[in-house]
Design an enzyme around this catalytic site. Structure first.
Site, PDB file in Angstrom:
ATOM      1  N   CYS A 294       1.160 -13.022   2.255  1.00 16.65           N
ATOM      2  CA  CYS A 294       0.621 -11.693   1.952  1.00 16.65           C
ATOM      3  C   CYS A 294      -0.557 -11.878   1.007  1.00 16.65           C
ATOM      4  O   CYS A 294      -0.392 -12.414  -0.100  1.00 16.65           O
ATOM      5  CB  CYS A 294       1.714 -10.849   1.295  1.00 16.65           C
ATOM      6  SG  CYS A 294       1.176  -9.225   0.753  1.00 16.65           S
TER       7      CYS A 294
ATOM      8  N   CYS B  83      -5.632  -9.446   5.818  1.00 17.83           N
ATOM      9  CA  CYS B  83      -4.274  -8.930   5.592  1.00 17.83           C
ATOM     10  C   CYS B  83      -3.436  -9.420   6.758  1.00 17.83           C
ATOM     11  O   CYS B  83      -3.855  -9.310   7.917  1.00 17.83           O
ATOM     12  CB  CYS B  83      -4.298  -7.405   5.549  1.00 17.83           C
ATOM     13  SG  CYS B  83      -2.658  -6.647   5.600  1.00 17.83           S
TER      14      CYS B  83
HETATM   15  N1  DGL Z   1       0.469  -8.269   4.666  1.00 17.73           N
HETATM   16  C1  DGL Z   1      -0.050  -7.810   3.387  1.00 17.73           C
HETATM   17  C2  DGL Z   1      -1.357  -8.558   3.082  1.00 17.73           C
HETATM   18  O1  DGL Z   1      -1.623  -9.594   3.655  1.00 17.73           O
HETATM   19  C3  DGL Z   1      -0.113  -6.322   3.428  1.00 17.73           C
HETATM   20  C4  DGL Z   1      -0.199  -5.687   2.123  1.00 17.73           C
HETATM   21  C5  DGL Z   1       0.377  -4.313   2.021  1.00 17.73           C
HETATM   22  O2  DGL Z   1       1.594  -4.189   2.086  1.00 17.73           O
HETATM   23  O3  DGL Z   1      -0.404  -3.384   1.795  1.00 17.73           O
HETATM   24  O4  DGL Z   1      -2.130  -8.157   2.234  1.00 17.73           O
END
Ligand code: DGL
Length: 269
Positions: free
Chosen positions: A76, A186
């Protein structure tokens, strides 16, 4: 043989986005036992404070520590930006983070105009500013926070008209600036890559980080003599705290066809 070699590897995200990274890890390290933890009840992280995110990340680490992981991948970008230093200071096994692929994009771009799609948390972070400063000298980076996309991917929506409208709103301004490279900053956005591709001309290159992270993890495990010596395919345990009745279907669908070793464990907290 070091007994730590048989321990599992944790892979975490605010929700299901990190499954895109998990797939790359499985491809690079098929004999490792993997534990995926989705903090979906608290997703998205993108608009939370660093303190809130760190609290969530430490809660997930606590769960993983009870399962004696030998390493954790924070799959993440937002959580990495907010709290990677804190968890690295706290735990003494290898912790791998993620950051938008600004460096590879700066090397790929021919016209030196690069778009970056990410959460507002990632784009506003000190870590991201430092990244741009380091690699972005001669590049014009156009950053775009994408409110609402993570929520749609969490429900398994990868192609609805509502998703397309939202994506168009975020991508059109980048096309007007003539980007030739687009960074998916993301991990959730990897799952809507096809929808994104439908909205951009063919010459624009999309850059992601999952593969590089999996490769780096392998390198670290080799260096630290932590590679699992098993020759059988490893297991993958999926934990979520999503209260959505459909969570198991969304996870299975995002994981894809090969269900060997796949165990849906359900609620972790
Ligand atoms: N998968 C997360 C990232 O790479 C998402 C973040 C979120 O929950 O807003 O930033």
């Amino acid at each position: 043989m070091d007994p730590s070699q048989n321990k599992p590897i944790g892979v975490i995200d605010s929700g299901v986005g990190g499954i895109s990274v998990l797939k790359c890890i499985r491809a690079h390290l098929p004999h490792e036992n993997l534990i995926y933890v989705a903090d979906s009840k608290f997703a998205p992280y993108g608009e939370k404070s660093n303190e809130e995110i760190t609290h969530r990340v430490l809660t997930v680490f606590d769960f993983l520590n009870k399962q004696e992981v030998k390493s954790v991948v924070v799959a993440c970008n937002t959580a990495t930006a907010a709290s990677i230093q804190i968890v690295r200071n706290k735990f003494n096994y290898p912790i791998i983070g993620m950051e938008p692929a600004v460096k590879p994009a700066s090397l790929i771009s021919k016209n030196k105009v690069v778009g970056v799609l990410a959460t507002s948390g990632t784009l506003l972070s000190a870590k991201f500013s430092a990244l741009l400063e380091h690699h972005g000298n001669d590049i014009h980076f156009i950053t775009q926070p994408c409110f609402g996309l993570v929520e749609l991917v969490e429900t398994g929506d990868l192609e609805s008209p509502a998703l397309t409208i939202l994506l168009k709103k975020y991508i059109d301004p980048l096309l007007k600036e003539d980007i030739d490279t687009l960074v998916l900053g993301c991990t959730h956005y990897s799952f809507i890559k096809s929808a994104i591709q439908n909205l951009i001309p063919d010459h624009i290159k999309i850059v992601e980080t999952g593969d590089a992270v999996a490769n780096y993890l392998k390198h670290v495990l080799i260096e630290k003599h932590l590679i699992n010596q098993n020759t059988a395919l490893g297991t993958i345990d999926f934990w979520t705290n999503s209260l959505d009745q459909n969570a198991d279907n969304v996870i299975a669908r995002l994981w894809g066809g090969d269900l060997r070793g796949f165990h849906y464990k359900g609620l972790w907290i």
